[in-house]
Design an enzyme around this catalytic site. Structure first.
Site: not given
Length: 448
Positions: A93, A237, A239
């Site tokens: 992430s 971000d 992901d």
């Protein structure tokens, strides 16, 4: 780091091939050895980890469907709309480039619930994988069509007027930090008739700035928006489950206000008697202010996507999310989804008719402050207990750390799910007051 948000570590140090095999083989057992879908972000080691994960699953007798580089919400949707028994997303992430991780998805297309997570960890701790015999190994195939299916579902949201949005011909700058959204985000915007200026959309996994979409990491995006005369900017971000907006002047819209604008348009469009919303304990009070206008009820959950989702299902909420830029719309699926958030801001702007900076001024105004403290040499539980004692006469919630509601604001102190730190989040009508609340507590706790 092992938490309800998955497994994360520095590649080659904490996150080694042995650890990957241990967790993935345990997940295969947890899922009952059925078909499992794999997705990944673009980090330079994500393909390597995907290959280790894929080989482990095949050796456990699981069939593997590899959907390749994709946003986390795309993999969630893929699992939900298939006969797969689970999914594994390879991503860390918003963590720095040396980190990677595994997010585990149940057959419902959502992350593991706290109860499922406990059962899964029991299997992990047994560390006794049962590999398949030579003639019972799984079958592997690739399927890269799920990003298009994800976009189709968003275009099909019943209150999104695609043709009206196309008429506005929005000009949008997109910063995907060369992550998993590099294909999906521009493609969605183009389907809405937007002129897209791509920034860091090569999808090569090279993070040209800090991967978390915070104002200090978005200076390049802000400059591009101003220079290009764009209507607004978008940052996601690595992901692609979090969405952050920048207005036409190159000023941050505020990551907290991604969910606020989403709540506004959904409440406006859903003509229901019972309108429930779920956000986490660290999310802005602006959500509550918007909810009041539409006679809606706000429920709060511990931080973490699955905690929000669990509460949403319990309350039959029509919209939910987190103040970090996460929007969850059950009409599409129960997962934080930046692509859904993009559709909602486009619809909001079409209905509003003006600029995004003007639209922002119509939303309730609060200032939030977030800080963090490393706790490697401290006992976090003792610190949280001390915080309760300091505010023993205040309105306190202990579902996730300690949240203190005050007349002129609130403070939330909690252990991070993804890093070895304590977070302090505070909110008030002014940034100065919010900072004062946070640092006053930090000083009393001996953190600074």
């Amino acid at each position: 780091m092992v938490s309800i948000s998955g497994v994360r570590g520095v590649v080659g140090e904490g996150l080694t091939p042995f650890e990957i095999i241990k967790f993935v083989s345990a997940f295969a057992k947890f899922c009952g050895y059925g078909k499992i879908m794999l997705g990944r972000d673009t980090r330079i080691h994500s393909e390597l980890i995907s290959q280790i994960a894929s080989g482990t699953l095949l050796a456990m007798g699981c069939d593997v469907v590899d959907i390749g580089v994709c946003p986390t919400p795309t993999l969630q949707l893929a699992v939900e709309h298939s006969d797969a028994v689970g999914g594994v997303m390879i991503t860390a992430s918003h963590n720095p480039a040396q980190w990677n991780g595994l997010k585990f998805i149940s057959e419902e297309g959502i992350f593991l619930t706290p109860e499922q997570h406990r059962k899964f960890l029991e299997i992990v701790n047994e560390n006794s994988p049962e590999f398949a015999s030579w003639n019972s190994v799984g079958k592997y195939r690739q399927d890269s069509g799920f990003i298009d299916k994800h976009i189709e579902m968003i275009l099909g949201i019943d209150f999104i007027d695609v043709e009206k949005i196309k008429e506005r011909k929005f000009k949008v700058v997109v910063d995907c930090i060369n992550g998993a959204g590099s294909e999906a985000v521009p493609k969605l915007l183009e389907k809405f008739g937007c002129e897209v200026i791509k920034l860091n959309c090569e999808g090569n996994g090279i993070f040209v700035h800090g991967p978390e979409p915070l104002p200090e990491n978005l200076t390049q995006l802000c400059e591009f928006v101003k220079k290009s005369g764009a209507d607004f900017g978008i940052a996601v971000d690595p992901d692609t489950d979090r969405l952050v907006l920048v207005d036409e002047n190159g000023e941050p819209f505020g990551e907290e206000y991604t969910i606020v604008q989403a709540v506004k348009i959904v409440l406006e469009k859903k003509k229901l008697n019972d309108k429930n919303i779920v956000v986490n304990l660290s999310t802005t009070r602006a959500v509550d202010e918007v909810a009041k206008v539409y006679s809606a009820k706000v429920f709060r959950s511990p931080v973490g996507e699955i905690n929000v989702v669990k509460k949403m299902k319990e309350t039959k909420a029509i919209i939910g999310g987190e103040g970090s830029g996460g929007v969850i719309l059950p009409d599409v699926h129960y997962g934080r989804d930046s692509l859904v958030g993009i559709a909602l801001i486009l619809q909001n702007l079409v209905e509003f008719g003006g600029k995004i900076s003007e639209f922002r001024k119509t939303l309730p105004s609060f200032e939030i402050f977030k800080t963090k403290f490393e706790i490697s040499n401290l006992n976090p539980d003792e610190i949280l207990e001390k915080a309760k004692q300091i505010f023993e006469n205040a309105n306190i919630n202990t579902d996730d750390g300690v949240r203190i509601d005050l007349e002129d604001g609130w403070i939330h102190i909690r252990k991070s799910n993804t890093e070895p730190i304590l977070r302090i989040i505070s909110e008030a009508r002014t940034k100065e007051k919010a900072k004062e609340l946070a640092f006053e507590l930090a000083t009393k706790l001996g953190l600074k």
